[in-house]
Write a protein that holds these residues in place. Structure first.
Motif, mmCIF file in Angstrom:
data_model
loop_
_atom_site.group_PDB
_atom_site.id
_atom_site.type_symbol
_atom_site.label_atom_id
_atom_site.label_comp_id
_atom_site.label_asym_id
_atom_site.label_seq_id
_atom_site.Cartn_x
_atom_site.Cartn_y
_atom_site.Cartn_z
ATOM 1 N N GLU A 266 17.589 -40.234 6.065
ATOM 2 C CA GLU A 266 17.071 -41.034 7.172
ATOM 3 C C GLU A 266 16.631 -40.192 8.372
ATOM 4 O OE1 GLU A 266 20.514 -43.168 9.394
ATOM 5 O OE2 GLU A 266 21.165 -42.932 7.298
ATOM 6 N N ARG A 267 16.884 -38.890 8.330
ATOM 7 C CA ARG A 267 16.441 -37.999 9.406
ATOM 8 C C ARG A 267 15.130 -37.287 9.046
ATOM 9 N NH1 ARG A 267 20.183 -37.805 13.225
ATOM 10 N NH2 ARG A 267 19.016 -36.149 14.283
ATOM 11 N N ALA A 268 14.496 -37.726 7.976
ATOM 12 C CA ALA A 268 13.297 -37.038 7.477
ATOM 13 C C ALA A 268 12.144 -37.045 8.462
ATOM 14 C CB ALA A 268 12.862 -37.675 6.158
ATOM 15 N N TRP A 269 12.136 -38.004 9.382
ATOM 16 C CA TRP A 269 10.983 -38.141 10.272
ATOM 17 C C TRP A 269 11.300 -37.738 11.713
ATOM 18 C CZ3 TRP A 269 12.898 -41.739 6.850
ATOM 19 C CH2 TRP A 269 12.222 -41.774 5.619
ATOM 20 N N ASP A 270 12.484 -37.105 11.908
ATOM 21 C CA ASP A 270 12.813 -36.601 13.244
ATOM 22 C C ASP A 270 11.867 -35.466 13.638
ATOM 23 O OD1 ASP A 270 14.849 -38.408 13.188
ATOM 24 O OD2 ASP A 270 16.475 -36.944 13.057
ATOM 25 N N HIS A 271 11.512 -34.647 12.649
ATOM 26 C CA HIS A 271 10.565 -33.552 12.843
ATOM 27 C C HIS A 271 9.695 -33.471 11.599
ATOM 28 C CE1 HIS A 271 12.907 -32.192 16.301
ATOM 29 N NE2 HIS A 271 14.003 -32.284 15.550
ATOM 30 N N ARG A 272 8.432 -33.144 11.796
ATOM 31 C CA ARG A 272 7.499 -33.067 10.666
ATOM 32 C C ARG A 272 7.957 -32.001 9.672
ATOM 33 N NH1 ARG A 272 2.145 -34.416 9.473
ATOM 34 N NH2 ARG A 272 0.981 -32.888 8.246
ATOM 35 N N VAL A 273 8.010 -32.385 8.406
ATOM 36 C CA VAL A 273 8.431 -31.462 7.353
ATOM 37 C C VAL A 273 7.310 -30.466 7.071
ATOM 38 C CG1 VAL A 273 9.047 -31.248 4.919
ATOM 39 C CG2 VAL A 273 9.997 -33.116 6.293
ATOM 40 N N THR A 274 7.641 -29.197 7.082
ATOM 41 C CA THR A 274 6.690 -28.130 6.743
ATOM 42 C C THR A 274 7.391 -27.144 5.815
ATOM 43 O OG1 THR A 274 7.340 -26.808 8.664
ATOM 44 C CG2 THR A 274 5.485 -28.324 8.955
ATOM 45 N N THR A 275 6.612 -26.243 5.232
ATOM 46 C CA THR A 275 7.193 -25.166 4.429
ATOM 47 C C THR A 275 6.984 -23.852 5.163
ATOM 48 O OG1 THR A 275 5.120 -25.071 3.175
ATOM 49 C CG2 THR A 275 6.936 -26.294 2.202
ATOM 50 N N SER A 276 7.992 -23.029 5.181
ATOM 51 C CA SER A 276 7.933 -21.767 5.916
ATOM 52 C C SER A 276 7.067 -20.746 5.180
ATOM 53 C CB SER A 276 9.343 -21.195 6.078
ATOM 54 O OG SER A 276 9.851 -20.810 4.807
ATOM 55 N N LYS A 277 6.682 -19.710 5.900
ATOM 56 C CA LYS A 277 5.906 -18.630 5.286
ATOM 57 C C LYS A 277 6.703 -17.983 4.162
ATOM 58 C CE LYS A 277 3.331 -14.407 6.375
ATOM 59 N NZ LYS A 277 2.890 -13.491 7.457
ATOM 60 N N ALA A 278 8.004 -17.818 4.370
ATOM 61 C CA ALA A 278 8.842 -17.211 3.332
ATOM 62 C C ALA A 278 8.884 -18.082 2.083
ATOM 63 C CB ALA A 278 10.260 -16.993 3.872
ATOM 64 N N ALA A 279 8.955 -19.400 2.287
ATOM 65 C CA ALA A 279 8.969 -20.307 1.137
ATOM 66 C C ALA A 279 7.650 -20.252 0.384
ATOM 67 C CB ALA A 279 9.250 -21.727 1.603
ATOM 68 N N LYS A 280 6.541 -20.161 1.121
ATOM 69 C CA LYS A 280 5.235 -20.046 0.469
ATOM 70 C C LYS A 280 5.168 -18.774 -0.367
ATOM 71 C CE LYS A 280 2.450 -22.621 3.901
ATOM 72 N NZ LYS A 280 3.497 -23.011 4.848
ATOM 73 N N LEU A 281 5.620 -17.665 0.204
ATOM 74 C CA LEU A 281 5.603 -16.405 -0.534
ATOM 75 C C LEU A 281 6.499 -16.474 -1.763
ATOM 76 C CD1 LEU A 281 5.705 -13.880 2.450
ATOM 77 C CD2 LEU A 281 3.763 -14.361 0.941
ATOM 78 N N GLY A 282 7.610 -17.176 -1.619
ATOM 79 C CA GLY A 282 8.508 -17.343 -2.758
ATOM 80 C C GLY A 282 7.842 -18.092 -3.897
ATOM 81 N N TRP A 283 7.096 -19.151 -3.556
ATOM 82 C CA TRP A 283 6.403 -19.920 -4.585
ATOM 83 C C TRP A 283 5.257 -19.122 -5.197
ATOM 84 C CZ3 TRP A 283 7.764 -23.343 -7.761
ATOM 85 C CH2 TRP A 283 8.733 -24.290 -7.423
ATOM 86 N N ILE A 284 4.596 -18.310 -4.406
ATOM 87 C CA ILE A 284 3.519 -17.479 -4.953
ATOM 88 C C ILE A 284 4.080 -16.532 -6.009
ATOM 89 C CG2 ILE A 284 1.973 -15.566 -4.361
ATOM 90 C CD1 ILE A 284 1.373 -17.100 -1.735
ATOM 91 N N ALA A 285 5.259 -15.969 -5.740
ATOM 92 C CA ALA A 285 5.892 -15.075 -6.715
ATOM 93 C C ALA A 285 6.341 -15.842 -7.956
ATOM 94 C CB ALA A 285 7.078 -14.367 -6.065
ATOM 95 N N ARG A 286 6.990 -16.999 -7.753
ATOM 96 C CA ARG A 286 7.453 -17.778 -8.905
ATOM 97 C C ARG A 286 6.295 -18.304 -9.739
ATOM 98 N NH1 ARG A 286 11.617 -21.842 -6.097
ATOM 99 N NH2 ARG A 286 10.760 -20.917 -4.195
ATOM 100 N N ALA A 287 5.228 -18.696 -9.051
ATOM 101 C CA ALA A 287 4.082 -19.249 -9.764
ATOM 102 C C ALA A 287 3.415 -18.199 -10.642
ATOM 103 C CB ALA A 287 3.084 -19.829 -8.773
ATOM 104 N N ALA A 288 3.457 -16.932 -10.226
ATOM 105 C CA ALA A 288 2.882 -15.872 -11.055
ATOM 106 C C ALA A 288 3.615 -15.801 -12.394
ATOM 107 C CB ALA A 288 2.967 -14.528 -10.326
ATOM 108 N N VAL A 289 4.924 -15.913 -12.341
ATOM 109 C CA VAL A 289 5.714 -15.900 -13.577
ATOM 110 C C VAL A 289 5.414 -17.142 -14.405
ATOM 111 C CG1 VAL A 289 8.054 -15.904 -14.512
ATOM 112 C CG2 VAL A 289 7.523 -14.524 -12.490
ATOM 113 N N GLN A 290 5.363 -18.300 -13.751
ATOM 114 C CA GLN A 290 5.067 -19.542 -14.471
ATOM 115 C C GLN A 290 3.693 -19.478 -15.134
ATOM 116 O OE1 GLN A 290 5.458 -22.454 -11.367
ATOM 117 N NE2 GLN A 290 7.681 -22.611 -11.560
ATOM 118 N N ALA A 291 2.715 -18.941 -14.412
ATOM 119 C CA ALA A 291 1.366 -18.857 -14.962
ATOM 120 C C ALA A 291 1.321 -17.932 -16.173
ATOM 121 C CB ALA A 291 0.390 -18.377 -13.891
#
Length: 311
Positions: A266-291
């Motif tokens: 219920e606190r999901a809308w207190d602040h806009r949800v975003t993804t951090s730069k570190a999280a983006k970089l993490g997904w870029i690394a994981r996605a390379a393995v997935q691909a």
């Protein structure tokens, strides 16, 4: 003045950098020519959305008083671009370039514009099926366009269905994240049947007493988004490594938005949800393995229970 392709690409690059850091990060993984075409397509989508929704690169939404006129303008300029005519508007000329280079099906472009028409009509979903229909027009059809940009045949319905799934997943995440923002401009994309199920009066769902029930619906959206995200992953088998890498990175980055909304409750809308730069970089690394491993994914038929785009 007719702008060169290079100028249109640069304008499109600036648009995606300002409008979506998530998509901008993922787009860098494409092969250069695909990357440029993805930017050109994004610029058109962003410009159309901003015109109809009264936004500036997806931000600072205002109530639009002439929405129908804006949709008419979008439709006219888009058709000019698809017909090979210069429009004098960089984002629409960008559509013309990518359409000529890839053979974008006109029907998908029109399907996207029909989504803007739904917003101009102040349309609200009554049922879950209505919700998916809206998500298709504003995002699933864009997924189909992006698949063609990545080299998928317009006749490859199986892969296009998976591409549509990713668009649906993105839009369901958007809806979950933006419930409060939409409410501030008198919009609601939660189906009336869901609101009735939770005994929330229309227009009152953001009131504090209803937050626990609203959190239930946000988790439902996140669950639906995950199902379509998982389905979309199978479709990456039809893509090149770099395109699959970009798609899987975008799926993970954007999927985290839906997952974060669900986790915050219920606190999901207190602040806009975003993804951090570190999280983006993490997904870029994981996605390379997935691909790299995507061809080992089972050839599982698409779940027949999932909503399917219109033919």
């Amino acid at each position: 003045m007719i702008e060169t392709r290079a100028a249109l690409v640069e304008s499109a690059r600036a648009s995606i950098a300002r409008g979506s850091k998530s998509f901008a990060a993922a787009s860098k993984l494409f092969a250069p020519v695909v990357r440029e075409r993805a930017w050109l397509l994004y610029a058109w989508c962003r410009a159309c959305d901003d015109l109809v929704d009264g936004q500036d690169h997806g931000h600072d939404r205002t109530i639009v008083t002439d929405a129908q006129a804006q949709v008419d303008r979008v439709r006219a300029l888009s058709d000019m671009a698809l017909d090979g005519q210069a429009t004098g508007e960089p984002a629409f000329d960008a559509l013309g370039v990518v359409a000529r280079e890839t053979g974008l099906p006109r029907r998908f472009v029109h399907d996207v514009i029909d989504g803007f028409q739904l917003d101009a009509d102040d349309w609200r979903p009554r049922s879950e099926n209505d919700l998916y229909r809206y998500c298709y027009h504003v995002a699933g059809a864009v997924g189909c366009l992006m698949a063609v940009v990545m080299g998928v045949s317009p006749d490859d319905d199986a892969t296009l269905d998976r591409a549509c799934d990713l668009g649906l997943a993105f839009q369901l995440a958007n809806i979950a994240r933006d419930i409060d923002e939409d409410d501030r401009v008198a919009r609601c994309y939660l189906p009336d049947e869901w609101l009735a199920e939770m005994d929330m009066p229309p227009g009152q769902h953001m009131k504090p007493p209803f937050r626990p029930r609203l959190a239930v619906l946000a988790r439902r959206l996140a669950t639906r988004a995950q199902l379509h995200e998982d389905s979309a992953a199978i479709g990456t088998k039809a893509l090149s490594f770099r395109s699959a890498w970009a798609v899987l990175a975008a799926a993970g980055i954007y999927g985290d938005i839906a997952r974060a909304v669900a986790a915050r409750g219920e606190r999901a809308w207190d602040h806009r949800v975003t993804t951090s730069k570190a999280a983006k970089l993490g997904w870029i690394a994981r996605a390379a393995v997935q691909a790299a491993r995507r061809q080992s994914l089972p050839d599982t038929p698409r779940d027949h229970r999932l909503w399917t785009r219109p033919r």
